[in-house]
Design a protein around this motif. Structure first.
Motif, PDB file in Angstrom:
ATOM      1  N   GLY A 230       0.824  -1.200   0.000  1.00 49.96           N
ATOM      2  CA  GLY A 230       0.000   0.000   0.000  1.00 49.96           C
ATOM      3  C   GLY A 230       0.853   1.243   0.000  1.00 49.96           C
ATOM      4  O   GLY A 230       2.086   1.159   0.083  1.00 49.96           O
ATOM      5  N   PRO A 231       0.218   2.409  -0.071  1.00 49.00           N
ATOM      6  CA  PRO A 231       0.969   3.651  -0.181  1.00 49.00           C
ATOM      7  C   PRO A 231       1.420   4.254   1.146  1.00 49.00           C
ATOM      8  O   PRO A 231       2.165   5.231   1.145  1.00 49.00           O
ATOM      9  CB  PRO A 231      -0.038   4.590  -0.861  1.00 49.00           C
ATOM     10  CG  PRO A 231      -1.377   4.084  -0.435  1.00 49.00           C
ATOM     11  CD  PRO A 231      -1.234   2.598  -0.268  1.00 49.00           C
ATOM     12  N   LEU A 232       0.982   3.676   2.270  1.00 50.88           N
ATOM     13  CA  LEU A 232       1.209   4.322   3.568  1.00 50.88           C
ATOM     14  C   LEU A 232       1.787   3.331   4.572  1.00 50.88           C
ATOM     15  O   LEU A 232       1.152   2.335   4.898  1.00 50.88           O
ATOM     16  CB  LEU A 232      -0.155   4.802   4.090  1.00 50.88           C
ATOM     17  CG  LEU A 232      -0.216   6.122   4.804  1.00 50.88           C
ATOM     18  CD1 LEU A 232       0.114   7.242   3.834  1.00 50.88           C
ATOM     19  CD2 LEU A 232      -1.624   6.326   5.346  1.00 50.88           C
ATOM     20  N   ARG A 233       2.982   3.627   5.092  1.00 51.54           N
ATOM     21  CA  ARG A 233       3.640   2.694   6.007  1.00 51.54           C
ATOM     22  C   ARG A 233       2.851   2.482   7.298  1.00 51.54           C
ATOM     23  O   ARG A 233       2.890   1.417   7.892  1.00 51.54           O
ATOM     24  CB  ARG A 233       5.042   3.216   6.339  1.00 51.54           C
ATOM     25  CG  ARG A 233       5.880   2.222   7.112  1.00 51.54           C
ATOM     26  CD  ARG A 233       7.349   2.614   7.151  1.00 51.54           C
ATOM     27  NE  ARG A 233       7.509   3.981   7.608  1.00 51.54           N
ATOM     28  CZ  ARG A 233       8.527   4.775   7.271  1.00 51.54           C
ATOM     29  NH1 ARG A 233       9.476   4.329   6.466  1.00 51.54           N
ATOM     30  NH2 ARG A 233       8.617   5.999   7.724  1.00 51.54           N
ATOM     31  N   SER A 234       2.117   3.483   7.733  1.00 52.13           N
ATOM     32  CA  SER A 234       1.426   3.373   9.024  1.00 52.13           C
ATOM     33  C   SER A 234       0.168   2.514   8.955  1.00 52.13           C
ATOM     34  O   SER A 234      -0.552   2.412   9.944  1.00 52.13           O
ATOM     35  CB  SER A 234       1.075   4.771   9.534  1.00 52.13           C
ATOM     36  OG  SER A 234       0.254   5.421   8.588  1.00 52.13           O
ATOM     37  N   ASP A 235      -0.100   1.877   7.816  1.00 53.91           N
ATOM     38  CA  ASP A 235      -1.301   1.042   7.732  1.00 53.91           C
ATOM     39  C   ASP A 235      -1.166  -0.302   8.439  1.00 53.91           C
ATOM     40  O   ASP A 235      -2.136  -1.050   8.529  1.00 53.91           O
ATOM     41  CB  ASP A 235      -1.726   0.845   6.264  1.00 53.91           C
ATOM     42  CG  ASP A 235      -2.393   2.098   5.697  1.00 53.91           C
ATOM     43  OD1 ASP A 235      -2.923   2.891   6.493  1.00 53.91           O
ATOM     44  OD2 ASP A 235      -2.374   2.279   4.468  1.00 53.91           O
ATOM     45  N   LEU A 236       0.036  -0.643   8.906  1.00 49.68           N
ATOM     46  CA  LEU A 236       0.165  -1.742   9.875  1.00 49.68           C
ATOM     47  C   LEU A 236       0.900  -1.181  11.086  1.00 49.68           C
ATOM     48  O   LEU A 236       1.796  -0.344  10.951  1.00 49.68           O
ATOM     49  CB  LEU A 236       0.934  -2.932   9.292  1.00 49.68           C
ATOM     50  CG  LEU A 236       0.136  -3.928   8.439  1.00 49.68           C
ATOM     51  CD1 LEU A 236       1.033  -5.047   7.932  1.00 49.68           C
ATOM     52  CD2 LEU A 236      -1.053  -4.526   9.188  1.00 49.68           C
ATOM     53  N   PRO A 237       0.549  -1.655  12.299  1.00 52.02           N
ATOM     54  CA  PRO A 237       1.168  -1.098  13.506  1.00 52.02           C
ATOM     55  C   PRO A 237       2.593  -1.597  13.689  1.00 52.02           C
ATOM     56  O   PRO A 237       2.978  -2.626  13.141  1.00 52.02           O
ATOM     57  CB  PRO A 237       0.269  -1.635  14.623  1.00 52.02           C
ATOM     58  CG  PRO A 237      -0.317  -2.890  14.086  1.00 52.02           C
ATOM     59  CD  PRO A 237      -0.463  -2.673  12.606  1.00 52.02           C
ATOM     60  N   GLU A 238       3.337  -0.855  14.468  1.00 52.06           N
ATOM     61  CA  GLU A 238       4.726  -1.250  14.752  1.00 52.06           C
ATOM     62  C   GLU A 238       4.809  -2.663  15.304  1.00 52.06           C
ATOM     63  O   GLU A 238       5.745  -3.411  14.998  1.00 52.06           O
ATOM     64  CB  GLU A 238       5.340  -0.289  15.779  1.00 52.06           C
ATOM     65  CG  GLU A 238       5.841   0.973  15.135  1.00 52.06           C
ATOM     66  CD  GLU A 238       6.413   1.946  16.153  1.00 52.06           C
ATOM     67  OE1 GLU A 238       6.732   1.517  17.281  1.00 52.06           O
ATOM     68  OE2 GLU A 238       6.537   3.128  15.794  1.00 52.06           O
ATOM     69  N   GLU A 239       3.807  -3.032  16.109  1.00 53.47           N
ATOM     70  CA  GLU A 239       3.824  -4.364  16.740  1.00 53.47           C
ATOM     71  C   GLU A 239       3.873  -5.489  15.708  1.00 53.47           C
ATOM     72  O   GLU A 239       4.304  -6.593  16.008  1.00 53.47           O
ATOM     73  CB  GLU A 239       2.578  -4.549  17.626  1.00 53.47           C
ATOM     74  CG  GLU A 239       2.611  -3.766  18.921  1.00 53.47           C
ATOM     75  CD  GLU A 239       2.203  -2.304  18.759  1.00 53.47           C
ATOM     76  OE1 GLU A 239       1.991  -1.861  17.616  1.00 53.47           O
ATOM     77  OE2 GLU A 239       2.112  -1.615  19.782  1.00 53.47           O
ATOM     78  N   ALA A 240       3.402  -5.230  14.475  1.00 52.43           N
ATOM     79  CA  ALA A 240       3.393  -6.279  13.447  1.00 52.43           C
ATOM     80  C   ALA A 240       4.776  -6.462  12.828  1.00 52.43           C
ATOM     81  O   ALA A 240       5.015  -7.428  12.109  1.00 52.43           O
ATOM     82  CB  ALA A 240       2.365  -5.950  12.362  1.00 52.43           C
ATOM     83  N   LYS A 241       5.666  -5.519  13.071  1.00 54.86           N
ATOM     84  CA  LYS A 241       7.029  -5.562  12.493  1.00 54.86           C
ATOM     85  C   LYS A 241       6.971  -5.858  10.995  1.00 54.86           C
ATOM     86  O   LYS A 241       7.672  -6.736  10.469  1.00 54.86           O
ATOM     87  CB  LYS A 241       7.886  -6.615  13.201  1.00 54.86           C
ATOM     88  CG  LYS A 241       8.013  -6.377  14.710  1.00 54.86           C
ATOM     89  CD  LYS A 241       9.142  -7.221  15.271  1.00 54.86           C
ATOM     90  CE  LYS A 241       9.253  -7.184  16.789  1.00 54.86           C
ATOM     91  NZ  LYS A 241       8.962  -5.931  17.451  1.00 54.86           N
ATOM     92  N   ALA A 242       6.143  -5.105  10.322  1.00 54.72           N
ATOM     93  CA  ALA A 242       5.839  -5.424   8.926  1.00 54.72           C
ATOM     94  C   ALA A 242       6.901  -4.945   7.952  1.00 54.72           C
ATOM     95  O   ALA A 242       7.623  -3.987   8.214  1.00 54.72           O
ATOM     96  CB  ALA A 242       4.499  -4.796   8.551  1.00 54.72           C
ATOM     97  N   GLU A 243       6.986  -5.636   6.817  1.00 57.51           N
ATOM     98  CA  GLU A 243       7.739  -5.139   5.670  1.00 57.51           C
ATOM     99  C   GLU A 243       6.766  -4.324   4.838  1.00 57.51           C
ATOM    100  O   GLU A 243       5.617  -4.708   4.671  1.00 57.51           O
ATOM    101  CB  GLU A 243       8.235  -6.310   4.825  1.00 57.51           C
ATOM    102  CG  GLU A 243       9.186  -7.230   5.566  1.00 57.51           C
ATOM    103  CD  GLU A 243       9.080  -8.648   5.020  1.00 57.51           C
ATOM    104  OE1 GLU A 243       9.186  -8.827   3.801  1.00 57.51           O
ATOM    105  OE2 GLU A 243       8.877  -9.568   5.827  1.00 57.51           O
TER     106      GLU A 243
END
Ligand SMILES: Nc1nc2c(c(=O)[nH]1)N[C@H]1C(S)=C(S)[C@@H](COP(=O)(O)OP(=O)(O)OC[C@H]3O[C@@H](n4cnc5c(=O)[nH]c(N)nc54)[C@H](O)[C@@H]3O)O[C@H]1N2
Ligand SMILES: Nc1nc2c(c(=O)[nH]1)N[C@H]1C(S)=C(S)[C@@H](COP(=O)(O)OP(=O)(O)OC[C@H]3O[C@@H](n4cnc5c(=O)[nH]c(N)nc54)[C@H](O)[C@@H]3O)O[C@H]1N2
Ligand SMILES: [Mo]
Length: 773
Positions: A230-243
Motif C-alpha cells: 500500500g501507499p502508507l507505512r502506518s497502515d500496519l502497527p509497529e507491533e506487526a514488524k511489517a515489511e
C-alpha cells in the motif's frame, strides 16, 4: 417521555456505564465538566471517547427547532439558497405542524415513492435510539414507506460482488479468519491496504475490547511475517514488524496477478484446491498467461503498473507458497474505480495458494477495517428495534444519491438490472451526514437544491443540517437511556443518561412519536410504550435466549443495575468457508455453482464492460496527468469517527491551525515549494480545499493522504465551487460508481494538484451556527 434520573448509587464515584461506536466507557459530571474513562477490561482503549467532554455543550450543538427562511416564507420547492440561507428559530409545535403537513401533502399526493428516507449513516450506539431504525420505522408506519438505499459507503462493491463469487458476505467477513487464529496459526499475512489500528478502533454499536494490536504482536513474536502492500507505512502497527511494499494506489489487482502468475509458471499453485473448491480457473488461467489477450500478467508486467520491482513480486510469491498464508484486502481498495477487481482477485490469490478455510489462512477480506471483523458472534440475540414493513419497493445503490436527484426518470445499470431513478420531492435524514460521506460535494449541493424539502434531525450544525429546510435538534447518547451492544461483542451495556438534553433537543423517538400523531399513526409507531418500556421489551429476547441455554438470565432491572452483562459467544470454527473446504460437495457455498467462482457465468452474462466474468486488469480512467499529478487518498480519520464530534477535543488536537492535516512525501513537497507546517491548497476540476501538511517518508511519492471528516466549510457559499477552508477531501473526489455491477462509492482515490497557500488564511466557520440560529 419517561426518562429516569441518573442512578448514582450504581457506582460510588458517580461514574455510570455507557458505550459508543468507539468503545465501552463510563462517564460522570463533576464540577460541571464531563469525565469519561474507558472500560477497565479494554486492553487497548480508544482515545476517540475523549471527544465527548468538549462536544457535549459545544456551541455547534443545535438548541431549538429551526426552519430555513426561504422555505418558511415561500413554502416547499427547489431553491439554490440551500446552504446559503439564514434560519428562523421556531417552537416544536410549529416545526412539527409544518413538517406533518408537508409529509401529508406528499404521502397523499405523489405518494411515499416521492420520499427518500435512505438516511445512510453511522448515527450513534444504542439499540433503541438507533436513528436509522427510528426513521425507517416512522416512515413505514406513518407514511406508507420510502425509497431506500442499499449497500454502504464502506463496502459498496464487495457487498454486491461477494454473493456472486463467494457466497454470504458475513460468512466471509465475520465468520472466517479471527484475530485468535492469526495470533496462533498464521505464518505470513499479506495485507493490501493494511490493517491500521486507527480503523479497528471503531465498531458499529459497541466494542468492549480492542484486541487487534495484541493479536498482531503475539503473531509477530511467534514468527509470523506481516507484509503491507500500500501507499502508507502506518497502515500496519509497529507491533506487526511489517515489511512495507510501497505500491501505487489502485494497482493492487495487477500486483496480485503478478503473484499468481509467478505461482503458476513455477508450478506452485494448489491445483488440487482449485479443482475441488473453485469453478472457472481454466478460463482465468488462459487470461493470466496471456493466451486470450497476448499479455502475460507476469511479474514484469505487474511491476510496470504497480511500481514494485519484478524480483520483489517473484520473491513474495515464493514466500507465500507452502505457508499458512492469509491474504487481507482492505475495504479502501474497493472504494475506488473498478473496486470489484481487487476483492475478486484477492480471493483468487488466496485460492491459488490453497489456503481458504484453514485456521489463520485464506482470505480475510476487510479484516482490521472495523472492530467487528475477526471476532465471534454472540450465541443469543441482542436487542433489536423493529422497523416495520416498507410499502415502497424502489431503492438506489447508496452512493447514487446525487445522480438520483439530478436525473429523475433516467436509467442506470445495477447488478444486472436496468433501473430507473425515482422522482424524489422530499429527503429525510436522521443519523447520517451526506456532506461528510458523499463525493463531489459541490455537485451534492446542486442536487439538494432541486428538492421541495430537506429535513434533518441532528445534534449539531453539520453542513447537512445547514442545507436543510427543517432542522430538528436531537439528543446525544449521554442525554438518554438505552441498551448498547453489537451482535459480535459479548458485553451488553446499560447506557445511563449522564446529563439532561441540550437546550430543547429531543430524542429521535420522541420527535417521530409526535410527528406520527400528526399523521394519525402515534399508536402504531409507539405501540403505547415509553422509552423505558421499549428497553424492557427489546431486552426480553436476550433474556429468553439466555434462559433457553440454561444460563443465568437476569431480569431487566438486574441488567439495568449492573455494569454490563457478558453474553455467551459462538465457537471460532472458521464458519461456512471451513465447512466448505472440508466437504465441498456436502457443504456447498451459496453461489450459483456452490463453489468459489473464479469465473462467474452470472456476472459474465450481465455483459458489463467495466466488470467482466473474471478478475481483469481494467486500468483506470482517473490517472495522474500534468494538471493533477498526485493521487489523493481520502482515508478514514484517526481521531474521530467520520465527521462525528469533529468539534471535540481529541479531533481538534490533531488539526493544524484549525485545519485537517494532509501527509505528503518530502521530495514531492520540495518540487512544489512546500515545507512542513505550510498550509496547502489541493484542487482539481471539481473543487478546492485548504489543509495543513506534514512531510513524511512513510508515504509513497506521488500520493497525498488527506483524511475525511473535517466539516465542509465553503469560504464563499455563493460561489459554485467554493474553497473549503477546513480540509474536506470530498470537495475533490469523484461522484461515479465503481462499475455498472455494484455502483459503489469511489471516494477513496482521486487526482489533484497541490500548492502552498500564501493568501490570507480564511477563518474556520464550520462550527459556528448559521445566521439566525
Ligand atoms: N472520500 C471519502 N468519503 C468517504 C469515505 C472515504 O473513505 N473517502 N468513507 C465512507 C464511509 S466507509 C462511510 S461509512 C461514510 C460515513 O458517513 P456517515 O455515517 O454519514 O458519517 P458520520 O459522520 O458518522 O455521520 C453520522 C451523523 O449522525 C449524527 N448523529 C449521531 N447520533 C445521532 C442520533 O442519535 N440521532 C440523529 N438524528 N443523528 C445522530 C452525527 O452528528 C453525524 O452528523 O463516509 C464515507 N465517505
Ligand atoms: N478512527 C476511525 N476508524 C474508522 C473509521 C473512522 O471514521 N475513524 N471509519 C470506519 C468505517 S465506516 C470503515 S468502512 C472502515 C474503512 O476501512 P478502510 O476503507 O480500509 O479504511 P481507510 O482508512 O479509508 O483505508 C485504509 C488504507 O488503505 C490505503 N489505501 C488506499 N487506497 C489504496 C489502494 O489503492 N491500494 C492499497 N494497497 N492501499 C490503499 C490507505 O493508505 C489507507 O490508509 O474504517 C472504519 N474505522
Ligand atoms: Mo464505512
Amino acid at each position: 417521555m419517561n426518562r429516569t434520573e441518573p442512578v448514582s448509587e450504581l457506582s460510588e464515584d458517580g461514574f455510570l456505564p455507557h458505550t459508543s461506536h468507539w468503545g465501552v466507557f463510563s462517564a460522570r459530571m463533576k464540577d460541571g465538566e464531563l469525565e469519561v474513562r474507558p472500560h477497565p477490561g479494554d486492553p487497548d482503549p480508544n482515545g476517540i471517547i475523549q471527544n465527548f467532554p468538549a462536544a457535549l455543550r459545544h456551541r455547534a450543538r443545535i438548541a431549538q427547532p429551526m426552519i430555513r427562511r426561504g422555505w418558511l416564507e415561500n413554502g416547499p420547492g427547489p431553491d439554490e439558497k440551500r446552504g446559503r440561507d439564514d434560519y428562523v428559530p421556531v417552537s416544536w409545535t410549529q416545526a412539527l405542524d409544518l413538517l406533518g403537513a408537508e409529509l401529508l401533502r406528499l404521502r397523499d399526493g405523489p405518494g411515499p415513492g416521492a420520499i427518500f428516507g435512505g438516511s445512510y449513516g453511522w448515527a450513534s450506539a444504542g439499540r433503541f435510539h438507533h436513528a436509522q431504525s427510528q426513521i425507517h420505522r416512522f416512515l413505514n408506519v406513518a407514511c406508507g414507506g420510502y425509497v431506500r438505499s442499499v449497500n454502504s459507503y464502506s463496502s459498496g462493491s464487495s457487498q454486491v460482488l461477494v454473493p456472486h463469487i463467494i457466497g454470504d458476505y458475513e460468512d466471509l467477513t465475520k465468520r472466517n479468519v479471527s484475530w485468535e487464529q492469526i495470533a496462533e496459526h498464521s505464518e505470513i499475512v499479506l495485507a493490501f491496504g493494511g490493517m491500521a489500528l486507527k480503523n479497528s478502533m471503531v465498531a458499529g454499536g459497541s466494542v468492549s475490547k480492542h484486541v487487534e494490536r495484541g493479536a498482531m504482536k503475539r503473531a509477530a513474536q511467534r514468527g509470523c511475517a506481516f507484509v503491507l502492500a500500500g501507499p502508507l507505512r502506518s497502515d500496519l502497527p509497529e507491533e506487526a514488524k511489517a515489511e512495507w511494499l510501497s505500491c501505487i494506489p489502485g494497482s493492487d489487482t495487477a500486483l496480485m496477478m503478478g503473484l499468481v502468475h509467478t505461482l503458476v509458471v513455477e508450478g506452485r499453485h494448489d491445483r488440487a484446491f482449485l479443482d475441488r473448491c473453485t469453478v472457472g480457473w481454466p478460463v482465468f488461467e488462459r487470461y493470466l498467461l496471456g493466451e486470450t489477450d497476448g499479455q502475460p500478467k507476469d511479474a514484469a508486467w505487474a511491476s510496470g503498473i504497480t511500481g514494485v520491482a519484478a524480483d520483489e513480486i517473484v520473491a513474495l510469491a515464493r514466500r507465500l507458497h507452502g505457508k499458512r498464508a492469509l491474504i487481507v484486502v482492505a475495504h479502501a481498495l474497493q472504494r475506488a474505480e473498478h473496486g470489484e477487481q481487487p476483492v475478486w482477485m484477492g480471493m483468487v490469490l488466496a485460492a491459488a495458494l490453497g489456503q481458504i478455510g484453514l485456521p489463520g489462512g485464506g482470505y480475510g477480506y476487510a479484516l482490521g477495517a472495523i472492530a467487528y471483523y475477526g471476532r465471534r458472534f454472540n450465541a443469543v440475540p441482542v436487542p433489536t428495534f423493529s422497523q416495520g414493513k416498507n410499502g415502497v419497493a424502489d431503492y438506489i445503490p447508496v452512493a447514487r444519491i446525487s445522480d438520483m436527484l439530478l436525473h429523475p426518470g433516467e436509467s442506470y445499470r445495477y447488478n444486472g438490472q436496468t433501473r430507473t431513478y425515482p422522482d424524489i420531492k422530499l429527503v429525510y435524514w436522521a443519523g447520517g451526514n451526506p456532506f461528510h460521506h458523499h463525493q463531489d460535494l459541490n455537485r451534492l449541493r446542486r442536487a439538494f437544491a432541486r428538492l421541495d424539502t430537506l429535513v434533518v434531525h441532528e445534534l449539531a450544525w453539520t453542513a447537512t443540517a445547514r442545507h436543510a429546510d427543517i432542522v430538528l435538534p436531537c439528543t446525544m447518547t449521554l442525554e438518554r437511556e438505552d441498551i448498547g451492544g453489537s451482535s459480535n461483542d459479548p458485553l451488553l451495556v446499560p447506557m445511563h443518561p449522564i446529563v439532561p438534553p441540550y437546550g430543547e433537543a429531543r430524542d429521535d423517538y420522541a420527535i417521530f412519536a409526535d410527528l406520527a400523531e400528526r399523521l394519525g399513526a402515534r399508536e402504531a409507531f409507539t405501540e403505547g410504550r415509553s422509552v423505558r418500556q421499549w428497553l424492557e421489551h427489546l431486552y426480553e429476547p436476550t433474556r429468553e435466549g439466555l434462559a433457553a441455554k440454561g444460563l443465568p438470565a437476569p431480569s431487566f432491572a438486574e441488567f439495568w443495575g449492573s455494569e454490563g452483562y457478558i453474553l455467551p459467544q459462538q465457537p471460532d470454527d472458521g464458519g461456512r468457508l471451513r465447512a466448505f473446504r472440508d466437504d465441498p460437495q456436502g457443504k456447498p457455498l451459496p453461489t450459483p455453482s456452490g463453489k468459489l467462482e473464479i469465473f462467474s457465468e452470472t456476472i459474465a452474462a450481465f455483459s458489463e464492460a467495466d466488470c467482466p466474468g473474471h478478475p481483469t486488469w481494467l486500468g483506470a480512467t482517473n490517472v495522474p496527468d500534468a494538471e493533477t499529478p498526485y493521487v489523493l487518498a481520502a482515508t478514514q480519520p484517526r481521531p474521530r469517527l467520520h465527521s462525528q464530534f469533529d468539534f471535540g477535543g481529541h479531533s481538534g488536537a490533531a488539526k493544524y491551525r484549525g485545519r485537517e492535516v494532509a501527509r505528503m512525501h518530502p521530495d514531492d513537497a520540495t518540487l512544489r515549494g512546500i515545507s512542513d507546517g505550510d498550509i496547502i491548497r489541493l484542487h482539481n476540476e471539481r473543487g478546492a480545499c485548504l489543509a495543513g501538511v506534514v512531510l513524511t517518508d512513510g508515504i509513497r511519492r506521488g500520493v497525498i493522504q488527506l483524511p475525511t471528516g473535517a466539516w465542509y466549510d465553503p469560504v464563499d457559499p455563493h460561489d459554485d465551487k467554493p474553497l473549503c477552508v477546513h480540509g474536506n477531501p470530498n470537495v475533490l473526489t469523484r461522484d461515479v460508481g465503481t462499475s455498472a455491477l455494484a455502483q459503489g462509492c469511489t471516494g477513496q482515490l482521486t487526482t489533484v494538484q497541490v500548492e502552498r497557500f500564501d493568501g490570507n488564511l480564511p477563518p474556520i466557520n464550520a462550527y459556528e451556527p448559521p445566521a439566525g440560529a
